[in-house]
Design a protein around this motif. Structure first.
Motif, mmCIF file in Angstrom:
data_model
loop_
_atom_site.group_PDB
_atom_site.id
_atom_site.type_symbol
_atom_site.label_atom_id
_atom_site.label_comp_id
_atom_site.label_asym_id
_atom_site.label_seq_id
_atom_site.Cartn_x
_atom_site.Cartn_y
_atom_site.Cartn_z
ATOM 1 N N ALA A 30 50.055 41.368 36.025
ATOM 2 C CA ALA A 30 49.127 41.167 36.882
ATOM 3 C C ALA A 30 49.154 41.478 38.236
ATOM 4 N N HIS A 38 42.108 48.408 46.416
ATOM 5 C CA HIS A 38 40.986 47.952 45.734
ATOM 6 C C HIS A 38 40.160 49.093 45.421
ATOM 7 N N GLY A 56 33.568 43.547 41.932
ATOM 8 C CA GLY A 56 34.602 43.540 41.007
ATOM 9 C C GLY A 56 35.203 44.379 40.261
ATOM 10 N N PRO A 57 36.202 44.181 40.333
ATOM 11 C CA PRO A 57 37.431 43.442 40.033
ATOM 12 C C PRO A 57 38.462 42.993 40.895
ATOM 13 N N SER A 59 42.005 41.918 42.139
ATOM 14 C CA SER A 59 43.179 41.576 42.129
ATOM 15 C C SER A 59 43.885 40.874 42.800
ATOM 16 N N TYR A 82 34.065 32.695 41.960
ATOM 17 C CA TYR A 82 35.295 33.420 42.038
ATOM 18 C C TYR A 82 35.488 33.305 40.675
ATOM 19 N N GLU A 84 37.118 34.689 37.120
ATOM 20 C CA GLU A 84 38.094 35.905 36.139
ATOM 21 C C GLU A 84 37.356 37.327 36.662
ATOM 22 N N GLY A 85 38.252 37.474 38.610
ATOM 23 C CA GLY A 85 38.044 38.926 39.473
ATOM 24 C C GLY A 85 37.253 39.038 39.603
ATOM 25 N N TRP A 86 36.299 38.200 39.202
ATOM 26 C CA TRP A 86 34.862 38.676 40.171
ATOM 27 C C TRP A 86 33.929 37.924 40.610
#
Length: 110
Positions: A30, A38, A56-57, A59, A82, A84-86
């Motif tokens: 990751a 972003h 998102g996504p 990081s 928040y 899973e990255g979204w």
């Protein structure tokens, strides 16, 4: 087992480079990005008849993501999460959310 102790089952070992867990490999893969790096997108979904705005996504590290989410929820006066990255926000607030994220120096896909 007595009450209060947890059973640790590490499933998903890799045989390639000696013994290592798959989750360790995922954590190192990751990539953590700074806000200007972003490229965020918006999605709009309906959940139980209500509109939810997704952006998102991301990081980010977990603590940094939670701090950013908290700032955005307070400035927009709405609920969110928040996952899973979204980031999920209650309501159709994409224009206001975009303005707030641009203040925090995030960028968007065209």
């Amino acid at each position: 087992m007595s009450r209060g102790t947890k059973l640790s089952l590490d499933i998903g070992a890799s045989w390639n480079e000696g013994w290592s867990l798959e989750e360790d490999r995922k954590a190192s893969a990751a990539e953590i990005l700074t806000p200007p790096e972003h490229r965020l997108v918006f999605q709009r979904e309906k959940r139980k008849g209500k509109i939810v705005t997704l952006v998102g996504p991301f990081s980010l590290v977990g603590d940094e993501a939670q701090k950013t989410l908290s700032i955005l929820k307070k400035s927009l006066a709405c609920g969110g999460a928040y996952k899973e990255g979204w980031m999920e926000f209650q309501g159709d607030i994409a224009p206001q959310l975009r303005a707030q994220l641009e203040k925090l120096s995030y960028r968007f896909k065209k």
